[in-house]
Motif scaffolding. Structure first.
Motif, PDB file in Angstrom:
ATOM      1  N   LEU A   1      -8.743 -10.878   2.568  1.00 27.80           N
ATOM      2  CA  LEU A   1      -8.103 -11.684   1.635  1.00 27.80           C
ATOM      3  C   LEU A   1      -7.954 -11.772   0.064  1.00 27.80           C
ATOM      4  O   LEU A   1      -7.102 -11.932  -0.575  1.00 27.80           O
ATOM      5  N   LEU A   2      -8.811 -10.261  -0.883  1.00 29.84           N
ATOM      6  CA  LEU A   2      -8.281  -9.835  -1.877  1.00 29.84           C
ATOM      7  C   LEU A   2      -6.917  -9.625  -1.476  1.00 29.84           C
ATOM      8  O   LEU A   2      -5.964  -9.808  -2.961  1.00 29.84           O
ATOM      9  N   GLY A   3      -5.712  -8.766  -1.219  1.00 27.02           N
ATOM     10  CA  GLY A   3      -5.030  -8.292  -0.412  1.00 27.02           C
ATOM     11  C   GLY A   3      -3.854  -9.404  -0.437  1.00 27.02           C
ATOM     12  O   GLY A   3      -2.738  -9.247  -1.431  1.00 27.02           O
ATOM     13  N   PHE A   4      -4.264 -10.155   0.228  1.00 25.80           N
ATOM     14  CA  PHE A   4      -3.691 -11.446   0.402  1.00 25.80           C
ATOM     15  C   PHE A   4      -3.077 -12.302  -1.240  1.00 25.80           C
ATOM     16  O   PHE A   4      -1.880 -12.269  -1.526  1.00 25.80           O
ATOM     17  N   GLU A   5      -4.148 -12.518  -1.931  1.00 27.53           N
ATOM     18  CA  GLU A   5      -4.430 -13.344  -2.657  1.00 27.53           C
ATOM     19  C   GLU A   5      -3.446 -12.421  -3.667  1.00 27.53           C
ATOM     20  O   GLU A   5      -3.160 -13.075  -4.678  1.00 27.53           O
ATOM     21  N   LEU A   6      -3.720 -11.280  -4.380  1.00 25.20           N
ATOM     22  CA  LEU A   6      -3.790 -10.536  -5.124  1.00 25.20           C
ATOM     23  C   LEU A   6      -2.016 -10.112  -5.013  1.00 25.20           C
ATOM     24  O   LEU A   6      -1.634  -9.494  -5.877  1.00 25.20           O
ATOM     25  N   LEU A   7      -1.903  -9.354  -3.578  1.00 25.32           N
ATOM     26  CA  LEU A   7      -1.085  -9.068  -3.812  1.00 25.32           C
ATOM     27  C   LEU A   7       0.057  -8.911  -2.697  1.00 25.32           C
ATOM     28  O   LEU A   7       1.670  -8.575  -2.387  1.00 25.32           O
TER      29      LEU A   7
ATOM     30  N   TYR B   1      -5.937  -2.683  -9.728  1.00 25.44           N
ATOM     31  CA  TYR B   1      -5.362  -2.541 -10.984  1.00 25.44           C
ATOM     32  C   TYR B   1      -4.327  -3.272 -11.557  1.00 25.44           C
ATOM     33  O   TYR B   1      -3.686  -4.041 -11.025  1.00 25.44           O
ATOM     34  N   GLU B   2      -4.443  -4.905 -12.916  1.00 24.70           N
ATOM     35  CA  GLU B   2      -3.887  -5.613 -13.468  1.00 24.70           C
ATOM     36  C   GLU B   2      -2.793  -5.042 -14.290  1.00 24.70           C
ATOM     37  O   GLU B   2      -3.731  -4.737 -14.799  1.00 24.70           O
ATOM     38  N   MET B   3      -1.554  -4.620 -15.050  1.00 29.54           N
ATOM     39  CA  MET B   3      -1.163  -5.162 -16.046  1.00 29.54           C
ATOM     40  C   MET B   3      -0.282  -5.833 -16.172  1.00 29.54           C
ATOM     41  O   MET B   3       0.503  -5.710 -15.487  1.00 29.54           O
ATOM     42  N   ASP B   4      -0.243  -6.382 -17.784  1.00 32.77           N
ATOM     43  CA  ASP B   4       1.203  -7.101 -17.949  1.00 32.77           C
ATOM     44  C   ASP B   4       0.863  -8.559 -16.614  1.00 32.77           C
ATOM     45  O   ASP B   4       2.148  -8.829 -16.645  1.00 32.77           O
ATOM     46  N   GLY B   5       0.160  -8.803 -16.335  1.00 29.91           N
ATOM     47  CA  GLY B   5       0.491  -9.614 -15.348  1.00 29.91           C
ATOM     48  C   GLY B   5       0.497  -9.786 -14.105  1.00 29.91           C
ATOM     49  O   GLY B   5       0.644  -9.973 -12.882  1.00 29.91           O
ATOM     50  N   THR B   6       0.590  -8.514 -13.915  1.00 29.76           N
ATOM     51  CA  THR B   6       1.060  -7.444 -12.238  1.00 29.76           C
ATOM     52  C   THR B   6       0.264  -6.993 -12.024  1.00 29.76           C
ATOM     53  O   THR B   6      -0.231  -6.130 -13.009  1.00 29.76           O
ATOM     54  N   TRP B   7      -0.426  -7.436 -10.585  1.00 32.47           N
ATOM     55  CA  TRP B   7      -1.222  -6.767  -9.670  1.00 32.47           C
ATOM     56  C   TRP B   7      -0.630  -5.525  -9.084  1.00 32.47           C
ATOM     57  O   TRP B   7       0.108  -5.587  -8.381  1.00 32.47           O
ATOM     58  N   TYR B   8      -1.320  -3.885  -8.900  1.00 32.21           N
ATOM     59  CA  TYR B   8      -1.414  -3.302  -8.604  1.00 32.21           C
ATOM     60  C   TYR B   8      -2.336  -2.610  -7.552  1.00 32.21           C
ATOM     61  O   TYR B   8      -3.787  -2.599  -7.463  1.00 32.21           O
ATOM     62  N   CYS B   9      -2.277  -1.972  -6.661  1.00 27.61           N
ATOM     63  CA  CYS B   9      -2.882  -1.405  -5.492  1.00 27.61           C
ATOM     64  C   CYS B   9      -2.624   0.679  -4.949  1.00 27.61           C
ATOM     65  O   CYS B   9      -1.504   0.760  -4.541  1.00 27.61           O
ATOM     66  N   ASN B  10      -3.360   0.847  -5.813  1.00 27.86           N
ATOM     67  CA  ASN B  10      -3.222   2.562  -5.046  1.00 27.86           C
ATOM     68  C   ASN B  10      -4.001   2.253  -4.160  1.00 27.86           C
ATOM     69  O   ASN B  10      -5.861   2.582  -3.529  1.00 27.86           O
ATOM     70  N   VAL B  11      -3.446   2.947  -2.933  1.00 25.30           N
ATOM     71  CA  VAL B  11      -4.509   3.383  -1.671  1.00 25.30           C
ATOM     72  C   VAL B  11      -4.942   4.618  -1.502  1.00 25.30           C
ATOM     73  O   VAL B  11      -4.013   5.374  -0.999  1.00 25.30           O
ATOM     74  N   ILE B  12      -6.624   5.162  -2.113  1.00 23.24           N
ATOM     75  CA  ILE B  12      -7.047   6.555  -2.378  1.00 23.24           C
ATOM     76  C   ILE B  12      -6.894   7.607  -0.480  1.00 23.24           C
ATOM     77  O   ILE B  12      -6.445   8.084  -0.709  1.00 23.24           O
ATOM     78  N   MET B  13      -7.588   6.507   0.570  1.00 17.34           N
ATOM     79  CA  MET B  13      -7.475   6.502   1.485  1.00 17.34           C
ATOM     80  C   MET B  13      -8.098   5.087   2.430  1.00 17.34           C
ATOM     81  O   MET B  13      -8.441   4.639   2.175  1.00 17.34           O
TER      82      MET B  13
ATOM     83  N   ALA C   1      -6.389   3.375   6.093  1.00 23.22           N
ATOM     84  CA  ALA C   1      -5.202   2.832   6.842  1.00 23.22           C
ATOM     85  C   ALA C   1      -3.819   3.661   6.644  1.00 23.22           C
ATOM     86  O   ALA C   1      -3.075   4.572   7.218  1.00 23.22           O
ATOM     87  N   ASP C   2      -3.009   3.509   5.542  1.00 24.18           N
ATOM     88  CA  ASP C   2      -1.831   4.150   5.345  1.00 24.18           C
ATOM     89  C   ASP C   2      -2.481   4.043   3.388  1.00 24.18           C
ATOM     90  O   ASP C   2      -2.550   3.392   2.940  1.00 24.18           O
ATOM     91  N   ASP C   3      -1.861   5.047   3.044  1.00 22.95           N
ATOM     92  CA  ASP C   3      -1.901   5.639   1.705  1.00 22.95           C
ATOM     93  C   ASP C   3      -0.331   5.060   1.443  1.00 22.95           C
ATOM     94  O   ASP C   3       0.615   5.775   1.684  1.00 22.95           O
ATOM     95  N   GLN C   4      -0.952   3.870   0.356  1.00 25.68           N
ATOM     96  CA  GLN C   4       0.487   3.139  -0.074  1.00 25.68           C
ATOM     97  C   GLN C   4      -0.096   2.822  -1.357  1.00 25.68           C
ATOM     98  O   GLN C   4      -1.410   2.748  -1.843  1.00 25.68           O
ATOM     99  N   GLN C   5       1.176   2.582  -2.550  1.00 29.24           N
ATOM    100  CA  GLN C   5       1.275   1.867  -3.513  1.00 29.24           C
ATOM    101  C   GLN C   5       1.786   0.703  -3.420  1.00 29.24           C
ATOM    102  O   GLN C   5       2.666  -0.044  -2.957  1.00 29.24           O
ATOM    103  N   ASP C   6       1.598  -0.897  -3.426  1.00 28.02           N
ATOM    104  CA  ASP C   6       1.882  -2.337  -3.673  1.00 28.02           C
ATOM    105  C   ASP C   6       2.023  -2.767  -4.997  1.00 28.02           C
ATOM    106  O   ASP C   6       0.682  -1.881  -6.203  1.00 28.02           O
ATOM    107  N   GLU C   7       2.617  -3.542  -5.279  1.00 23.84           N
ATOM    108  CA  GLU C   7       2.675  -4.083  -6.271  1.00 23.84           C
ATOM    109  C   GLU C   7       3.067  -5.767  -6.141  1.00 23.84           C
ATOM    110  O   GLU C   7       3.813  -6.480  -5.369  1.00 23.84           O
ATOM    111  N   VAL C   8       2.460  -6.623  -6.983  1.00 25.19           N
ATOM    112  CA  VAL C   8       3.449  -7.671  -6.734  1.00 25.19           C
ATOM    113  C   VAL C   8       3.126  -9.079  -8.411  1.00 25.19           C
ATOM    114  O   VAL C   8       2.015  -8.394  -8.756  1.00 25.19           O
TER     115      VAL C   8
END
Length: 71
Positions: free
Chosen positions: A26-32, A49-61, A63-70
């Motif tokens: 749900l957080l992934g859908f709402e924020l990213l 984390y949120e920076m300047d109105g944009t949410w970022y996600c760093n998957v550390i461990m 399903a997929d180690d990835q980075q997303d932003e929205v």
């Protein structure tokens, strides 16, 4: 869950959330804008984390180690 989460992030600089996969999706859908962004394997770990109105996600461990932003 979302009203609680929004209240927590509005009143804190840092939040540790340990929770269920359904709430993470749900957080992934709402924020990213991507329900799969936080679809982690058992024991997964991600940093949102949120920076300047944009949410970022760093998957550390997970399903997929990835980075997303929205915006």
């Amino acid at each position: 869950f979302l009203p609680w989460f929004n209240k927590q992030i509005a009143s804190s600089d840092c939040l540790l959330y340990v929770g269920s996969g359904s709430n993470l999706r749900l957080l992934g859908f709402e924020l990213l804008g991507d329900m799969d962004a936080l679809d982690l394997d058992e024991g997964g770990l991600a940093c949102l984390y949120e920076m300047d109105g944009t949410w970022y996600c760093n998957v550390i461990m997970g399903a997929d180690d990835q980075q997303d932003e929205v915006s």
